[in-house]
Design a protein around this motif. Structure first.
Motif, PDB file in Angstrom:
ATOM      1  N   THR C  19     -11.447  44.863  16.495  1.00 22.33           N
ATOM      2  CA  THR C  19     -11.797  43.439  16.596  1.00 22.33           C
ATOM      3  C   THR C  19     -11.193  42.664  15.437  1.00 22.33           C
ATOM      4  O   THR C  19     -10.704  41.549  15.602  1.00 22.33           O
ATOM      5  CB  THR C  19     -13.323  43.187  16.583  1.00 22.33           C
ATOM      6  OG1 THR C  19     -13.949  44.311  15.984  1.00 22.33           O
ATOM      7  CG2 THR C  19     -13.850  42.913  17.968  1.00 22.33           C
ATOM      8  N   LEU C  20     -11.233  43.294  14.250  1.00 21.22           N
ATOM      9  CA  LEU C  20     -10.676  42.631  13.074  1.00 21.22           C
ATOM     10  C   LEU C  20      -9.208  42.321  13.313  1.00 21.22           C
ATOM     11  O   LEU C  20      -8.755  41.182  13.131  1.00 21.22           O
ATOM     12  CB  LEU C  20     -10.838  43.529  11.847  1.00 21.22           C
ATOM     13  CG  LEU C  20     -10.255  42.964  10.548  1.00 21.22           C
ATOM     14  CD1 LEU C  20     -11.059  41.757  10.110  1.00 21.22           C
ATOM     15  CD2 LEU C  20     -10.240  44.021   9.453  1.00 21.22           C
ATOM     16  N   ASP C  23      -8.810  39.648  15.824  1.00 23.07           N
ATOM     17  CA  ASP C  23      -9.116  38.327  15.257  1.00 23.07           C
ATOM     18  C   ASP C  23      -7.968  37.824  14.399  1.00 23.07           C
ATOM     19  O   ASP C  23      -7.608  36.650  14.442  1.00 23.07           O
ATOM     20  CB  ASP C  23     -10.383  38.394  14.398  1.00 23.07           C
ATOM     21  CG  ASP C  23     -11.625  38.472  15.264  1.00 23.07           C
ATOM     22  OD1 ASP C  23     -11.460  38.374  16.506  1.00 23.07           O
ATOM     23  OD2 ASP C  23     -12.728  38.655  14.713  1.00 23.07           O
ATOM     24  N   ARG C  26      -5.188  36.791  16.531  1.00 18.82           N
ATOM     25  CA  ARG C  26      -5.526  35.529  17.185  1.00 18.82           C
ATOM     26  C   ARG C  26      -5.337  34.353  16.222  1.00 18.82           C
ATOM     27  O   ARG C  26      -4.835  33.305  16.577  1.00 18.82           O
ATOM     28  CB  ARG C  26      -6.987  35.579  17.646  1.00 18.82           C
ATOM     29  CG  ARG C  26      -7.435  34.309  18.375  1.00 18.82           C
ATOM     30  CD  ARG C  26      -8.930  34.255  18.486  1.00 18.82           C
ATOM     31  NE  ARG C  26      -9.534  34.242  17.145  1.00 18.82           N
ATOM     32  CZ  ARG C  26     -10.813  34.562  16.900  1.00 18.82           C
ATOM     33  NH1 ARG C  26     -11.595  34.953  17.877  1.00 18.82           N
ATOM     34  NH2 ARG C  26     -11.290  34.518  15.671  1.00 18.82           N
ATOM     35  N   ASP C  27      -5.732  34.579  14.965  1.00 16.65           N
ATOM     36  CA  ASP C  27      -5.697  33.486  13.989  1.00 16.65           C
ATOM     37  C   ASP C  27      -4.452  33.495  13.121  1.00 16.65           C
ATOM     38  O   ASP C  27      -4.449  32.958  12.020  1.00 16.65           O
ATOM     39  CB  ASP C  27      -6.942  33.569  13.080  1.00 16.65           C
ATOM     40  CG  ASP C  27      -8.206  33.255  13.846  1.00 16.65           C
ATOM     41  OD1 ASP C  27      -8.103  32.513  14.836  1.00 16.65           O
ATOM     42  OD2 ASP C  27      -9.277  33.757  13.460  1.00 16.65           O
ATOM     43  N   TRP C  29      -1.779  31.909  13.045  1.00 13.56           N
ATOM     44  CA  TRP C  29      -1.331  30.595  12.572  1.00 13.56           C
ATOM     45  C   TRP C  29      -2.218  30.082  11.437  1.00 13.56           C
ATOM     46  O   TRP C  29      -1.745  29.495  10.479  1.00 13.56           O
ATOM     47  CB  TRP C  29      -1.318  29.585  13.718  1.00 13.56           C
ATOM     48  CG  TRP C  29      -0.172  29.820  14.653  1.00 13.56           C
ATOM     49  CD1 TRP C  29      -0.239  30.358  15.898  1.00 13.56           C
ATOM     50  CD2 TRP C  29       1.199  29.552  14.389  1.00 13.56           C
ATOM     51  NE1 TRP C  29       1.011  30.450  16.448  1.00 13.56           N
ATOM     52  CE2 TRP C  29       1.918  29.952  15.537  1.00 13.56           C
ATOM     53  CE3 TRP C  29       1.894  29.033  13.297  1.00 13.56           C
ATOM     54  CZ2 TRP C  29       3.304  29.832  15.634  1.00 13.56           C
ATOM     55  CZ3 TRP C  29       3.265  28.911  13.393  1.00 13.56           C
ATOM     56  CH2 TRP C  29       3.970  29.306  14.552  1.00 13.56           C
ATOM     57  N   LEU C  30      -3.497  30.326  11.599  1.00 16.22           N
ATOM     58  CA  LEU C  30      -4.423  29.878  10.544  1.00 16.22           C
ATOM     59  C   LEU C  30      -4.111  30.583   9.224  1.00 16.22           C
ATOM     60  O   LEU C  30      -4.086  29.956   8.169  1.00 16.22           O
ATOM     61  CB  LEU C  30      -5.867  30.162  10.951  1.00 16.22           C
ATOM     62  CG  LEU C  30      -6.406  29.329  12.121  1.00 16.22           C
ATOM     63  CD1 LEU C  30      -7.859  29.709  12.405  1.00 16.22           C
ATOM     64  CD2 LEU C  30      -6.313  27.845  11.803  1.00 16.22           C
ATOM     65  N   TYR C  31      -3.833  31.903   9.319  1.00 16.17           N
ATOM     66  CA  TYR C  31      -3.534  32.629   8.081  1.00 16.17           C
ATOM     67  C   TYR C  31      -2.233  32.149   7.464  1.00 16.17           C
ATOM     68  O   TYR C  31      -2.105  32.016   6.246  1.00 16.17           O
ATOM     69  CB  TYR C  31      -3.481  34.133   8.337  1.00 16.17           C
ATOM     70  CG  TYR C  31      -4.859  34.713   8.546  1.00 16.17           C
ATOM     71  CD1 TYR C  31      -5.759  34.792   7.486  1.00 16.17           C
ATOM     72  CD2 TYR C  31      -5.276  35.154   9.798  1.00 16.17           C
ATOM     73  CE1 TYR C  31      -7.045  35.290   7.674  1.00 16.17           C
ATOM     74  CE2 TYR C  31      -6.551  35.653   9.991  1.00 16.17           C
ATOM     75  CZ  TYR C  31      -7.433  35.724   8.927  1.00 16.17           C
ATOM     76  OH  TYR C  31      -8.685  36.211   9.114  1.00 16.17           O
ATOM     77  N   MET C  33      -1.110  29.184   7.664  1.00 13.55           N
ATOM     78  CA  MET C  33      -1.382  27.896   7.023  1.00 13.55           C
ATOM     79  C   MET C  33      -2.075  28.074   5.673  1.00 13.55           C
ATOM     80  O   MET C  33      -1.911  27.273   4.756  1.00 13.55           O
ATOM     81  CB  MET C  33      -2.269  27.040   7.936  1.00 13.55           C
ATOM     82  CG  MET C  33      -1.527  26.475   9.131  1.00 13.55           C
ATOM     83  SD  MET C  33      -2.659  26.076  10.469  1.00 13.55           S
ATOM     84  CE  MET C  33      -3.193  24.469   9.978  1.00 13.55           C
ATOM     85  N   LEU C  34      -2.871  29.140   5.598  1.00 15.57           N
ATOM     86  CA  LEU C  34      -3.582  29.402   4.341  1.00 15.57           C
ATOM     87  C   LEU C  34      -2.636  29.834   3.235  1.00 15.57           C
ATOM     88  O   LEU C  34      -2.892  29.615   2.056  1.00 15.57           O
ATOM     89  CB  LEU C  34      -4.596  30.532   4.554  1.00 15.57           C
ATOM     90  CG  LEU C  34      -6.011  30.179   4.951  1.00 15.57           C
ATOM     91  CD1 LEU C  34      -6.826  31.456   5.066  1.00 15.57           C
ATOM     92  CD2 LEU C  34      -6.650  29.263   3.924  1.00 15.57           C
ATOM     93  N   PRO C  36       0.377  29.109   1.771  1.00 11.26           N
ATOM     94  CA  PRO C  36       0.855  28.336   0.602  1.00 11.26           C
ATOM     95  C   PRO C  36      -0.273  28.060  -0.391  1.00 11.26           C
ATOM     96  O   PRO C  36      -0.084  28.206  -1.612  1.00 11.26           O
ATOM     97  CB  PRO C  36       1.351  27.028   1.201  1.00 11.26           C
ATOM     98  CG  PRO C  36       1.457  27.237   2.651  1.00 11.26           C
ATOM     99  CD  PRO C  36       0.596  28.394   3.027  1.00 11.26           C
ATOM    100  N   VAL C  38      -3.083  29.768  -0.843  1.00 14.21           N
ATOM    101  CA  VAL C  38      -3.525  30.982  -1.518  1.00 14.21           C
ATOM    102  C   VAL C  38      -2.539  31.352  -2.622  1.00 14.21           C
ATOM    103  O   VAL C  38      -2.922  31.669  -3.750  1.00 14.21           O
ATOM    104  CB  VAL C  38      -3.684  32.134  -0.500  1.00 14.21           C
ATOM    105  CG1 VAL C  38      -3.887  33.461  -1.224  1.00 14.21           C
ATOM    106  CG2 VAL C  38      -4.865  31.843   0.422  1.00 14.21           C
TER     107      VAL C  38
END
Lengths: 492, 290, 317
Positions: C19-20, C23, C26-27, C29-31, C33-34, C36, C38
């Motif tokens: 699941t990890l 997830d 799935r995310d 794009w979100l990671y 975006m994070l 720069p 981070v």
């Protein structure tokens, strides 16, 4: 959706590549054909920032055959910036230091070239009064060239017209001071029928550093300058009788509303304004009295001002000052060879030659001043302030002996004040602890000082009596004051 | 809506308007003083008293400002770092805030905690300087924009704002084929104009007020922003630094100090009225939600 | 036996891992975006963090971090055993509490007042004026207060004298010190503080007010049930973040207002450390004091965030 990610990525790339270069593309690349000596200077900026590569800078560069790179560092952040420069090993080749424990510690650590033995080869540098060097020496050795100032600046400046109207004389004893201030406050010296004048106004730093009015009056009454040495024994000024009597004078003045009740919070700008608008009659100042007169005549056209030597019952007596506004030192980090040290000393030596002394004090002929035969005249005050003053503040010039340059057109009063500055030299009382070492002072000098400064104010305001004052003295002794006196004794 | 016209309401409005007017007045009067003094002749000011309207108008102080190009040049530097810096800030902050606003994101709490930690603990001046130097940013204007690209405070609050946008909107966009980046730029940012205006303002003002970093990171005085020069002129003339070499001849008169304050403050003051219309745009968010 | 109990665990772990991974994919794009941000925090905030070790050495700039000797808790011990420590702690905390109690709510109250203004022209006008003082430096603020309140021709004090026949030395009496500090802070920052709440309020759905009005809700009820809930989470967050700087008093401001007559209530950690560093740059000592302040801030932030979450708020993380 892809457009966004592409846009994003390209922005990141652009930033990545740009990050390395200065965005405006300002760089100073000059051909090194005749190779003038490149000399970056770490300079404390006291007033306004001068334009880069202005005519004064160019004049100095041309005369000394150098390429100067002044790094102007605002005074307010000077210590922090210097700390970074030291930590990062990025010191310029010549840098202004103050004679303060922070810098002294750095010097002791061997960060700067010792210059003492080299000075003899430079006629102007070695011709300087030895006292100037003595006052910046660390463990008896010389590490810099002083940015020279007068040793004795304190003068009494007063409204002659008011004094004449009330039949007053320049004060000599403490009782005189009381009478004069009282009369100037209560007897309507400006003759407008209103009680709207002060004898004297104090500002919140009235008792700090060399310009402390308590020290100045106390010295004139026979007191010591900051420390009294008797039989090798150190006593701080505030434990001597003349000083305590001076405090009692101000306590009395405050109690009788003869000085401004808000002196604890008022700053110099406000008190200067009171003097300049003709609302106060006497002050002890280190500045030139002509300034006061110039501003005063704008509001009181027929005002008369005079200047007198600080005199007490025992004759002329005033506290001596350090005689420098810091000094220029050469870091070992950036200057590796003795040859380069010599080049820098040569530059400093040249600054004392008459043409350079003129440039440093007056600027460039035709732009800042004009030759009028026997004297010179300032052409534009604004340009003088913006382009000459920063160099006048930074570079060494002979403040009290300007015989090598043409006199400026200056009013009589200015010259009188200047003359007093020279006379003062013979009557100054030295501060015996000026160049002495004390670990306690280094550790908590400012805290100890604060205890006393606060107590002085509280005593003058009547918040503590003599007993309370003695309690504060005891506190000072215990907090390290005694230790400090002992350390001074040992290092003498 | 009969209630709106009740006496109680009217009294409330009356008091409210008066109070606000009063507060506005108290806030603006000192600035009026600064403005008035800057346009008054020095002789007039020397007489003392409160000046709220110049009796004798004088442009002398402003002439002084423009007598050399140093102040003007530093103004350009400030505008440059403010505009470009704010753009970088908003881009980086919203890029980071958006994922952190998605509550299902794994590792989100850890990152937020780490960000929060930096608000409380910092390495201090010297280690930070070494990093800036290692990135080859010193003595360039990038050193005033990159090392403070994201403010932890703004990031956390912006994240909170993003979180309040209903998920439904984003989901519908995603069904339309947007990825998360698209959702941010197409849906979230347009809906968050009041927030972007707010943080844009915060960042812009932050850049405008920078002076300490400029002194630390920049050696070439031509790259000093306006605040460095302003402080030199306004604060040092308080002669609080105890340097005995300063003679009161050379302290700038009040009129010039005030003129410099006006010169250095008006550009940033104009930012807010310019952004104000975006604060009202928040209405849109409501209408979409409904 | 071991396998029978271990197997489901491994399976569960495998499931969790799956699941990890799912997830994360799935995310993605979100990671991305994070990333720069981070990287930014790591480079510019975490790399320099080694600097806190300065508090445990006798740091000197010319010997650097590697050359300076470790001294353990020497600076902390010295700080806690200062004779003034009790006074400093008391002054700092009292001022901080005053700040939270009197200064913090002001922008909120002002925002609510402005929110009640229906004429947007007037609202904009007021907002534009009240945020001006934020741009005035502390030196100028203190100068203005001097002009108003000094006992020598201070404008307000003269007025007071006309009315009561007495003058009050607001600027130098110890009992007025905190009032002065807080009121200066309020004057300077109240308008600026409203900006963020006005932005939060801009997100409120106007139709809600409409509906409430039709239901006959009074203005106070609307304020209580619509407006406040809309900015509640912003208030909570700002409050928690403020606690992080609980012991920061605003050095420049306090320093300008300190006098010999109010020092016993006015001296705080920040001003004390400054005075300490005046004669000798005591880097390590001030780093130790800073670390102490930050640690208190951390405890307060974590505690208040925990509390906020217990009360159903989102909190910071």
């Amino acid at each position: 959706m892809k457009t966004y990610s592409v846009l994003l990525l390209s922005i990141l790339i652009v930033f990545g590549t740009l990050a390395g270069c200065a965005p405006f593309g300002w760089s100073d690349e000059k051909s090194s054909a005749s190779a003038p000596f490149y000399l970056p200077i770490g300079a404390a900026l006291i007033g306004e920032l001068p334009p880069k590569n202005n005519v004064v800078e160019q004049a100095i560069e041309a005369y000394t055959h150098t390429e100067l790179q002044f790094e102007w560092i605002p005074m307010s952040a000077y210590d922090d910036k210097l700390r970074l420069m030291i930590a990062a090993g990025e010191l310029p080749k010549l840098i202004k230091l103050g004679y303060a424990p922070v810098y002294i510690a750095t010097i002791k650590d061997g960060q700067f070239w010792e210059l003492g033995p080299l000075l003899k080869d430079y006629p102007h540098l070695s011709a300087l009064d030895n006292q100037y060097y003595k006052n910046i020496s660390v463990e008896g050795r010389i590490y810099g060239v002083p940015i020279i100032r007068d040793f004795g600046r304190a003068t009494i400046q007063y409204r002659k017209d008011w004094f004449d109207r009330l039949g007053l004389e320049v004060p000599i004893t403490l009782e005189d001071w009381y009478r004069v201030v009282r009369a100037l406050t209560l007897e309507d010296p400006d003759g407008n029928g209103k009680q709207d004048t002060y004898g004297m106004v104090l500002e919140k730093k009235y008792n700090q550093d060399v310009s402390s009015i308590l020290t100045r009056i106390s010295v004139s009454q026979g007191g010591p300058n900051k420390w009294l040495v008797e039989n090798g024994h150190f006593t701080p000024e505030f434990m001597t009788k003349p000083f305590f009597d001076t405090m009692k004078l101000f306590r009395r003045l405050y109690k009788e509303n003869l000085i401004n009740s808000d002196f604890v919070v008022v700053d110099t700008n406000e008190t200067t304004k009171i003097y300049d608008s003709g609302r106060a009659g006497i002050q002890i100042s280190g500045g030139n009295v002509q300034t006061w007169l110039d501003k005063l005549t704008k509001t009181v056209p027929d005002a008369i001002v005079d200047v007198a030597l600080l005199t007490g019952p025992g004759g002329i007596r005033l506290p001596g000052e350090a005689g420098n506004a810091g000094f220029l030192a050469i870091p070992k980090d950036s200057v590796k060879t003795l040859e380069e040290v010599e080049k820098i000393l040569d530059f400093l030596n040249k600054l004392f030659e008459p043409p350079m002394q003129t440039v440093i004090t007056k600027g460039v002929e035709g732009r800042h001043w004009a030759d009028r035969g026997d004297y010179t005249e300032v052409l534009n005050r604004t340009l003088d302030l913006k382009e000459v003053k920063p160099y006048r503040d930074l570079l060494p010039f002979l403040a009290d002996d300007q015989s090598s340059i043409k006199p400026s057109l200056q009013p009589e009063l200015y010259l009188k004040n200047q003359k007093i500055g020279q006379v003062n030299r013979a009557y100054i009382v030295e501060n015996p602890a000026l160049t002495l070492e004390s670990d306690t002072y280094r550790e908590k000098g400012k805290e100890l000082e604060t205890i006393i400064l606060d107590a002085e104010t509280k005593f003058i305001m009547g918040m503590i009596d003599e007993e309370g004052w003695n309690a504060e003295l005891a506190k000072w002794k215990q907090a390290g004051g005694d230790q400090m006196s002992l350390e001074y004794e040992r290092s003498l | 809506m009969p209630q709106d016209k009740s006496t109680g309401n009217r009294i409330f409005d009356c008091i409210n308007y008066t109070l606000l007017m009063l507060i506005a007045l108290i806030c603006v009067l000192p600035f009026v003083y600064v403005l008035a003094v800057s346009f008054t002749s020095p002789a007039e000011v020397a007489k003392g008293g409160l000046i709220l309207w110049p009796k004798e108008w004088s442009l002398a102080s402003y002439r002084y400002i423009f007598s050399t190009d140093t102040l003007f040049r530093s103004m350009l530097v400030s505008i440059y770092i403010t505009v470009l810096g704010t753009f970088i800030n908003l881009l980086f902050t919203s890029l980071m805030a958006y994922p952190l606003a998605r509550t299902h994101l794994r590792g989100r709490q850890g990152i937020l905690l780490a960000v929060l930690f930096t608000m409380l603990f910092g390495g201090g001046m010297i280690p930070t300087y070494f990093v800036v130097k290692a990135m080859h940013l010193t003595n360039s204007l990038w050193s005033l924009m990159i090392p403070n690209a994201i403010s932890a405070f703004n990031l956390i609050v912006l994240k909170n704002f993003f979180q309040q946008i209903p998920d439904g909107l984003e989901d519908s966009a995603r069904i339309d084929g947007c990825n998360d980046v698209g959702v941010l730029f197409r849906i979230v940012l347009p809906l968050s104009l009041p927030a972007m205006a707010t943080f844009g303002l915060f960042y812009a003002v932050g850049h405008w007020n920078q002076f300490f970093n400029a002194i630390l990171y920049i050696n070439d005085s031509r790259l000093y922003p306006i605040q460095v020069l302003l402080r030199q002129i306004v604060i040092l003339s308080q002669s609080s630094i105890g340097d005995t070499s300063i003679d009161n001849t050379e302290i700038q008169p009040l009129t010039i100090r005030m003129a410099v304050i006006v010169f250095a403050t008006v550009p940033i003051l104009l930012v807010y009225p310019f952004l104000q219309k975006h604060f009202a745009k928040g209405v849109m968010l409501g209408s979409v939600k409904g | 036996m071991a396998t029978s109990t271990g197997l489901p665990n491994i399976q569960a772990r495998k499931g969790k891992l799956a699941t990890l991974l799912r997830d994360i994919i799935r995310d993605k794009w979100l990671y991305l975006m994070l990333l720069p941000g981070v990287i930014y925090f790591i480079i510019f905030k975490y790399v320099p963090m080694y600097g806190v070790t300065m508090a445990f050495m006798d740091y000197k700039p010319y010997t650097g971090f590697l050359g300076s000797p470790w001294v353990g808790f020497k600076h902390f011990e010295r700080f806690f055993s200062e004779p003034q420590f009790g006074m400093l702690f008391r002054n700092t905390v009292i001022l901080a509490v005053y700040n939270l109690a009197f200064f913090f709510p002001m922008p909120i109250i002002l925002s609510l007042m402005m929110n009640e203004v229906r004429r947007s022209k007037f609202k904009n006008f007021v907002q534009t004026l009240i945020y001006i003082p934020h741009f005035v430096s502390w030196v100028v603020v203190v100068g203005i207060f001097y002009m108003l309140l000094t006992t020598e021709n201070g404008i307000l004090n003269e007025l007071l004298y006309q009315i009561t026949g007495k003058k009050i030395a607001f600027l130098l009496e110890a009992e007025w010190f905190r009032t002065m500090i807080i009121s200066q802070s309020i004057w300077k920052e109240i308008g600026w503080g409203t900006v963020i709440f006005m932005a939060a309020l801009a997100g409120v759905d106007l139709q809600q007010y409409e509906a409430a009005r039709i239901d006959g809700a009074s203005r106070w009820r609307q304020l209580w049930h619509i407006t406040l809930p809309a900015i509640r989470s912003t208030i909570v967050i700002l409050f928690i973040l403020r606690l992080g700087n609980f012991l920061d008093s605003g050095f420049e401001h306090i320093f300008l207002m300190l006098t010999p007559t109010n020092r016993e209530v006015g001296e705080v950690f920040d001003t004390y450390v400054y005075t300490k560093g005046m004669t000798q740059a005591q880097y390590s000592y001030s780093a130790a004091v800073g670390l102490f302040k930050s640690t208190i801030g951390l405890v307060l932030v974590l505690g208040s965030n925990w509390l906020a979450k217990r009360f159903g708020e989102e909190g910071i993380y």
